[in-house]
Design a protein around this motif. Structure first.
Motif, short mmCIF file in Angstrom:
data_model
loop_
_atom_site.label_atom_id
_atom_site.label_comp_id
_atom_site.label_asym_id
_atom_site.label_seq_id
_atom_site.Cartn_x
_atom_site.Cartn_y
_atom_site.Cartn_z
N TYR A 45 -0.68 6.70 -26.31
CA TYR A 45 -0.44 8.07 -26.80
C TYR A 45 -0.90 8.19 -28.24
O TYR A 45 -1.58 9.14 -28.62
N ALA A 49 -3.62 10.56 -29.90
CA ALA A 49 -3.17 11.56 -30.86
C ALA A 49 -3.97 11.46 -32.16
O ALA A 49 -4.35 12.47 -32.75
N TYR A 53 -5.03 15.54 -32.28
CA TYR A 53 -4.11 16.39 -33.02
C TYR A 53 -3.71 15.81 -34.38
O TYR A 53 -3.56 16.54 -35.35
N TYR A 54 -3.51 14.51 -34.44
CA TYR A 54 -3.06 13.89 -35.70
C TYR A 54 -4.22 13.28 -36.50
O TYR A 54 -4.03 12.32 -37.24
N ARG A 120 8.35 7.45 -30.38
CA ARG A 120 9.28 8.22 -29.54
C ARG A 120 8.54 9.36 -28.83
O ARG A 120 8.80 9.64 -27.67
N GLU A 121 7.62 10.01 -29.54
CA GLU A 121 6.82 11.05 -28.87
C GLU A 121 6.08 10.45 -27.67
O GLU A 121 6.04 11.02 -26.58
N PHE A 124 8.42 9.62 -24.71
CA PHE A 124 9.18 10.70 -24.04
C PHE A 124 8.39 11.98 -23.79
O PHE A 124 8.94 12.98 -23.35
N CYS A 125 7.07 11.98 -24.08
CA CYS A 125 6.27 13.20 -23.87
C CYS A 125 5.88 13.36 -22.40
O CYS A 125 6.12 12.48 -21.58
N TYR A 129 -0.20 13.42 -21.89
CA TYR A 129 -0.62 12.96 -23.22
C TYR A 129 -0.82 11.44 -23.28
O TYR A 129 -0.86 10.87 -24.35
N LEU A 170 3.84 18.49 -16.15
CA LEU A 170 2.87 19.58 -16.28
C LEU A 170 1.90 19.59 -15.09
O LEU A 170 1.49 20.66 -14.64
#
Lengths: 185, 569
Positions: A45, A49, A53-54, A120-121, A124-125, A129, A170
């Motif tokens: 992840y 990311a 996004y990051y 944690r993201e 638990f996402c 992702y 999703l």
């Protein structure tokens, strides 16, 4: 040995990936029987990311990861991935407390917090992702996922959300048709 | 180059602006509504994705990028930057809000006179500008009714025309009829709490919400998905202004919506006696001037204050004064065995008591005035926030290791066994709490950012401690094994920031008259929580929308032949 195809790296170098994976394994430990952040693919992840996004945090990651290995060397004369579990935990605790030396920008507690947030993201996402693979994060804590509806029986005292199946994602939502306001908005 | 003149230009298209746009456009006025963010429709965002909408806060993004907010507790301390949690876009924060829709208590309109009458003038803390509102509950009640009907509110009435109703809030002011829709199904935590609240002698009732509980005016009923606060409702059940009133305005043919523009100035005529319209940066980056007969400033509290100050509309020096907010004295409880199903149903589906709100209880000897609603919290918790990440993160008990195996075991055990209570304790209007333009920090286009000077004082600290004590007793009776308390001060990051553009009866001590009309430029109106002269212990949206209907009603009347606003057209 090449990484499995589904672990193809798009941002991290192989050593950085191994380091982040080791950190995941200490922040939320796991095993095949009792999965944690590594089994969830939290490191994958983060790799995705940082490629997207990051992206603005890439420099912070490079500097922070370099500092972790430098601090591990200064304490134990080894890279972080070569340390025992207890030694790895002490490095992470020193970062969290701000006593780990050699961190400038990002500061050690800030980088610890960033790592822990992203781990944690990734645990638990939604699995779209690349984290929470096989829903191990959601199963760990008893989260029933992207449920489009709950009913009165689900809210009654004695009901347990962790027993609700199937857990939805999703990807499942894309299979469904939903109502919408009749005015088109 | 200026654009063709319109009757009304609206700056900010959320709760207040949405109501204004609908009311004035359906009255035959040509209205242009401007907003910083996107114009999304339900089908664009039908997605239950915590990472995107809550953790990363996509709806809030344009504001976070443009508008830093600086905060300091007092004038001696340096400022720090704060996150900005309100959303920009058509519908504003009504798209992602929790949807609680409370009427103020009749007492809340008379905080000064009733507190003085009951406890004496010495009960009013020194350094406050406590006043009565310039209208009464009875004045505003018909407009609360209008919100109930047009936004669509679900709940259980407690007082219909003076008759107390079983199951509702016995403390509420009289309403003319029952809510248009029945209350939400209650969360597991609420079902656990209700008998305990009754056994303690309190009067529990289901909190009112703008979530549709049955199909309402073409809006689908809630499915209790539980992705609610921070989310655009995936089926459009929330009473967001972009799915309720704005479509009515659009279908009138008189409302043009311009998303993705940023207003930079409210313009004045050369004499400085009236506004001539606004200047904005359009979606392509070009500066535009939009002339209008009337200007409605209906952005969030922060931007309303900043635009007034930056446009030099502050002759009496009152803009920014008496900034107020809520404090959130959370108490989190953790059961050993009982499962509370926190990911089941919306946050709004909760039991509340009003026994400690306003002046519903005797404050003698307590050392504070006012209070707040006390609500159970259940529902609306997803996995990442449950693990402590994001703006609505939930903590683990204090004895939990900060990471590693022990942390993991705590998450496994407590994520689905959390039961919490929250109150919303309002700050009084203090002379020391105000907003101005930051003398140093500028935003990306060179405008000074807003600087907030805001702290909690003895009254709020004591009230928060009192509320936490009540919440602890309730949770203990419910049988939780552990508890954790939030701090007694909440920085201005609640999304409930209000005040700074005070309405009142004295033109030297307020910015607006009671119809939200600027004393300085009579064809300028400001709508939103910024106009509140004092605060109350409830979510503010219902009152913001009722005041928008109230002000719109006045505007419509004064635009008729012979009315005081006709001279501006």
């Amino acid at each position: 040995m090449p990484l499995p195809k589904d672990e193809t790296l798009i941002f991290f170098s192989k050593p950085d990936n191994a380091l982040v994976k080791a950190i995941c394994g200490r922040l939320i430990p796991g095993s095949p029987e009792d999965p944690g952040a590594v089994e969830a693919g939290a490191h994958q992840y983060i790799d995705h990311a940082l490629a997207g996004y990051y992206h603005s945090q890439r420099t912070a990651y490079r500097r922070g990861l370099t500092a972790i290995n430098a601090y591990s060397q200064s304490q134990y004369q080894k890279e972080f991935v070569e340390l025992s579990n207890d030694q790895q935990d002490s490095v992470l605790t020193d970062m969290q407390k701000g006593t780990a030396t050699g961190f400038e920008s990002p500061k050690a507690p800030d980088f610890f917090n960033t790592l822990f947030q992203h781990v944690r993201e990734g645990t638990f996402c939604d699995p779209a992702y690349h984290g929470n693979q096989n829903l191990v994060g959601w199963k760990m804590i008893g989260f029933d996922g992207a449920q489009v509806a709950h009913f009165d029986s689900h809210m009654q005292v004695g009901a347990d959300q962790s027993e609700r199946t199937p857990i939805l994602t999703l990807a499942d939502m894309e299979e469904l048709n939903f109502p919408a306001p009749e005015n088109g908005y | 180059m200026s654009l063709p003149k319109v009757d009304v230009v609206i700056v900010g298209c959320g709760a207040a602006g949405g109501v204004m746009a609908k009311e004035l456009s359906t009255n035959g006025m040509k209205v242009v509504a401007l907003d910083r963010g996107d114009f999304l429709r339900t089908r664009d965002v039908a997605q239950l994705d915590e990472l995107r909408w809550q953790t990363r806060g996509e709806l809030q993004e344009p504001m976070i990028k443009d508008t830093q907010v600086r905060w300091r507790p007092d004038e001696k301390t340096d400022t720090i930057g704060l996150p900005f949690l309100m959303a920009s876009g058509i519908g504003g924060s009504t798209r992602h809000y929790t949807t609680q829709h409370w009427r103020m208590l009749p007492h809340h309109f008379k905080q000064y006179s009733e507190n003085v009458a009951r406890y004496g003038a010495s009960a009013i803390p020194v350094g406050t500008g406590l006043v009565d509102w310039p209208m009464t509950y009875e004045d505003l009640a018909p407009f609360y009714d209008k919100v109930d009907e047009e936004i669509g509110i679900s709940g259980k009435a407690g007082n219909i025309n003076g008759t107390i109703q079983a199951g509702g809030n016995p403390f509420e002011g009289p309403r003319s009829k029952e809510y248009p829709m029945p209350p939400l199904l209650q969360s597991t935590v609420s079902r656990l709490a209700k008998p305990v609240l009754e056994s303690l002698g309190y009067n529990p009732f289901p909190g009112p919400s703008s979530i549709a509980t049955e199909n309402y005016k073409g809006r689908p009923a809630c499915t209790y998905c539980s992705f609610c606060t921070s989310y655009y409702c995936f089926i459009g059940s929330k009473g967001s202004t972009n799915v309720t009133v704005l479509p009515v305005g659009i279908s009138s043919g008189n409302l043009e919506i311009r998303p993705n523009v940023r207003v930079i100035k409210i313009n004045k005529d050369s004499g400085g006696g009236e506004t001539t319209g606004v200047s904005y940066i359009d979606a392509t980056g070009k500066e535009q001037e939009q002339p209008a007969s009337l200007v409605i400033l209906s952005s969030y509290t922060y931007e309303n204050i900043r635009l007034l100050l930056y446009s030099d509309i502050n002759k009496n020096g009152m803009v920014g004064k008496y900034f107020m907010d809520h404090h959130y004295p959370f108490v989190w409880g953790y059961f050993d065995d009982t499962v509370t199903n926190p990911s089941t149903g919306p946050w709004a589906a909760n039991v509340a008591i009003d026994n400690f709100n306003g002046d519903n209880f005797d404050h003698t000897g307590l050392g504070f005035i006012e209070g707040g609603v006390l609500e159970a919290l259940g529902g609306d918790l997803q996995a990442i926030a449950g693990a402590g990440v994001g703006s609505w993160a939930v903590p683990m008990p204090d004895d939990t290791p900060s990471f590693g195996e022990g942390y993991k075991q705590a998450l496994k055990k407590y994520f689905r066994r959390i039961a919490s209570f929250i109150s919303q304790v309002p700050s009084l209007p203090y002379d020391a709490n105000y907003c101005d333009l930051d003398p140093v920090v500028k935003d990306q286009i060179g405008m000074p950012v807003l600087r907030i000077t805001y702290n909690a004082y003895e009254n709020e600290i004591k009230a928060c401690a009192f509320m936490q004590n009540k919440a602890e007793n309730i949770l203990k009776e419910m049988g939780v094994a552990k508890m954790k308390k939030a701090g007694l001060f909440t920085p201005p990051t609640t999304t409930h920031e209000v005040g700074g553009v005070r309405m009142g009866t004295d033109p030297t001590k307020s910015v607006l008259n009671k119809y939200l009309q600027s004393w300085e430029l009579p064809n300028l109106f400001v709508v939103g929580g910024a106009v509140f002269p004092t605060y109350f212990g409830y979510n503010p949206t219902h009152t913001i929308e009722a005041l928008a209907y109230w002000s719109a009603d006045y505007i419509k009347t004064q635009c008729k032949p012979g009315g005081s606003l006709t001279q501006y057209f």
